[in-house]
Write a protein that holds these residues in place. Structure first.
Motif, short mmCIF file in Angstrom:
data_model
loop_
_atom_site.label_atom_id
_atom_site.label_comp_id
_atom_site.label_asym_id
_atom_site.label_seq_id
_atom_site.Cartn_x
_atom_site.Cartn_y
_atom_site.Cartn_z
N LYS A 294 0.81 -1.22 0.00
CA LYS A 294 0.00 0.00 0.00
C LYS A 294 0.84 1.28 0.00
N HIS A 295 2.15 1.14 0.17
CA HIS A 295 3.01 2.32 0.27
C HIS A 295 3.03 3.09 -1.05
N LYS A 296 2.86 4.39 -0.99
CA LYS A 296 2.84 5.25 -2.18
C LYS A 296 4.29 5.59 -2.56
N PHE A 297 4.90 4.69 -3.28
CA PHE A 297 6.33 4.78 -3.57
C PHE A 297 6.71 5.93 -4.48
N LEU A 298 5.77 6.41 -5.29
CA LEU A 298 6.09 7.47 -6.25
C LEU A 298 6.45 8.79 -5.57
N GLN A 299 6.11 8.94 -4.31
CA GLN A 299 6.43 10.19 -3.60
C GLN A 299 7.93 10.43 -3.51
N TRP A 300 8.74 9.35 -3.63
CA TRP A 300 10.18 9.49 -3.50
C TRP A 300 10.88 9.70 -4.84
N GLU A 301 10.14 9.56 -5.94
CA GLU A 301 10.76 9.61 -7.26
C GLU A 301 10.89 11.05 -7.77
N GLU A 302 12.08 11.39 -8.27
CA GLU A 302 12.27 12.71 -8.88
C GLU A 302 11.43 12.85 -10.14
N ASP A 303 11.25 11.74 -10.85
CA ASP A 303 10.44 11.74 -12.07
C ASP A 303 9.42 10.61 -11.96
#
Length: 321
Positions: A294-303
Motif C-alpha cells: 500500500k506504500h505510495k512509492f512514487l512520492q520518492w521519485e524525482e520523475d
C-alpha cells in the motif's frame, strides 16, 4: 562467433547509488567505493549463505562489513522470483530486484529517503573489494593461501570458487555494505518493546523484511535485509494475493516467535507479548493496516512519470501476439 554466455552489467565508474532501477538506492561509502579495510573478527554464522559479516576498521572507525557472495540470475528467478505471475523482461532485472546485495541497498535506501534510519542498524554505504582484499578475506576465512590470482581471473568460472562466481559475473567486484558495529549486549525491555512498532513502521514504508527471526536482530534492531522486498517491487505486486498473505503472516509470526523466546529464555525483565501482533497471527491478518504494497512509492521519485513508465512498459516481458 559471438559468445552465448550472458554477462551481468558492469558497475558504473565512477560509482553511483545502486541498484540502477527506479526506486530507493544506496550510495557508495566513499567516492571511489573503495577503502583500506582491516578485517578484525568474523561476526557471522557458519551456515550463512548470502554473505560474510566481519568486524572491520575503516579510517580508524569500527564497523560491521557485510560482504556478499554472487548469485546466478537463474537461481534468483527460480527461488526468490518464483512467485511472480509475470516474468521479468531480462536477466539483469532479477539481479536488480532479488539479489541479496541489491535487496539491502533498496531497503536501506528507503530508510534514508524517509529519514527513518533509526528503524534498523544503520548502513553507511557500499564498498567494492579490491582483488587484494578478496584474497585476504578468503585467506582469513579458509586459513588456506588461495591461488595468487583471485578467482575473478580464472579461465573458467563455474561457481565452484570461494565467491561463487560464474561466467555471468566475470569482471564484477565483490560487493559489501558498511554498517554500524553493534555489540551483542543484553537486550533492555525498551528495546524489546520497540521491535513490533518498528516492524510496523518498516511495513508502512513499503519494506517487507522477509526474515524477522531473532538472529536478524541486534540490540533490538533489524540488521539483515538481504531477503527484503521494497516498494516498488514486482515481488510484492505481481504475485497471487494468497502468496502475499502467506509472506505477511510468516513475517509477523517470526517476530511473535522471537517475543516468546525472549519471554521464556532471556534474562530481560518486563517483556510483554504484543496482543495485536498475536491477534494478527491468529486469524485476524485481514485487519493489519501497514501492508507494504500500500506504500505510495512514487512520492520518492524525482520523475514519477518515468518510474511508472518503467514499471508498465519495461519491467515485464511483453506477451507475444
Amino acid at each position: 562467433m559471438a559468445s552465448s554466455v550472458f554477462y551481468l552489467a558492469h558497475l558504473p565508474s565512477p560509482p553511483i547509488p545502486l541498484p540502477r532501477v527506479p526506486g530507493p538506492k544506496l550510495a557508495p561509502f566513499t567516492p571511489s567505493a573503495q577503502a583500506d579495510i582491516e578485517f578484525l573478527e568474523f561476526l557471522g554464522h557458519e551456515n550463512d549463505v548470502d554473505s560474510l559479516v566481519w568486524k572491520v576498521k575503516i579510517n580508524g572507525g569500527l564497523f560491521a562489513l557485510k560482504v556478499f557472495f554472487f548469485r546466478r540470475w537463474e537461481f534468483l528467478r527460480d527461488n526468490q522470483g518464483a512467485d511472480l505471475t509475470t516474468p521479468l523482461a531480462n536477466p539483469q532485472l532479477y539481479v536488480d530486484y532479488f539479489d541479496p546485495f541489491n535487496c539491502e541497498c533498496r531497503a536501506y535506501g528507503r530508510l534514508k529517503e524517509a529519514k527513518r534510519e533509526d528503524l534498523a542498524v544503520k548502513a553507511h554505504g557500499y564498498l567494492l573489494l579490491t582483488p587484494q582484499q578478496e584474497i585476504e578475506l578468503e585467506r582469513r576465512v579458509t586459513a588456506i593461501d588461495p591461488d595468487p590470482l583471485p578467482d575473478a581471473n580464472a579461465s573458467e568460472l563455474t561457481g565452484h570458487n570461494f565467491w561463487t562466481r560464474h561466467e555471468q559475473h566475470r569482471g564484477l567486484p565483490v560487493r559489501a555494505i558498511v554498517k554500524d558495529f553493534v555489540p551483542g549486549d543484553r537486550l533492555t525491555s525498551a528495546q524489546v518493546r520497540a521491535m513490533w512498532p518498528d516492524l510496523q513502521e518498516l511495513h508502512s514504508l513499503g519494506i517487507l523484511v522477509g526474515d524477522t527471526h531473532g538472529g536478524n536482530y541486534l540490540g533490538g534492531k533489524l540488521v539483515d535485509f538481504s531477503r527484503s522486498l521494497t516498494m516498488y517491487h514486482p515481488g510484492l505486486h505481481y504475485i497471487f494475493e494468497s502468496t502475499q498473505r502467506e509472506m505477511m503472516l510468516e513475517e509477523l509470526q517470526h517476530l511473535l516467535d522471537y517475543y516468546y523466546y525472549l519471554l521464556n529464555w532471556s534474562s530481560t525483565d518486563g517483556i510483554d507479548i504484543p496482543q495485536d501482533l498475536e491477534a494478527f497471527c491468529s486469524g485476524h491478518l485481514d485487519e493489519y493496516q501497514n501492508l507494504p504494497i500500500k506504500h505510495k512509492f512514487l512520492q520518492w521519485e524525482e520523475d514519477p512519470d518515468a518510474a511508472m513508465k518503467f514499471v508498465e512498459q519495461e519491467l515485464f516481458k511483453k506477451e507475444v501476439d
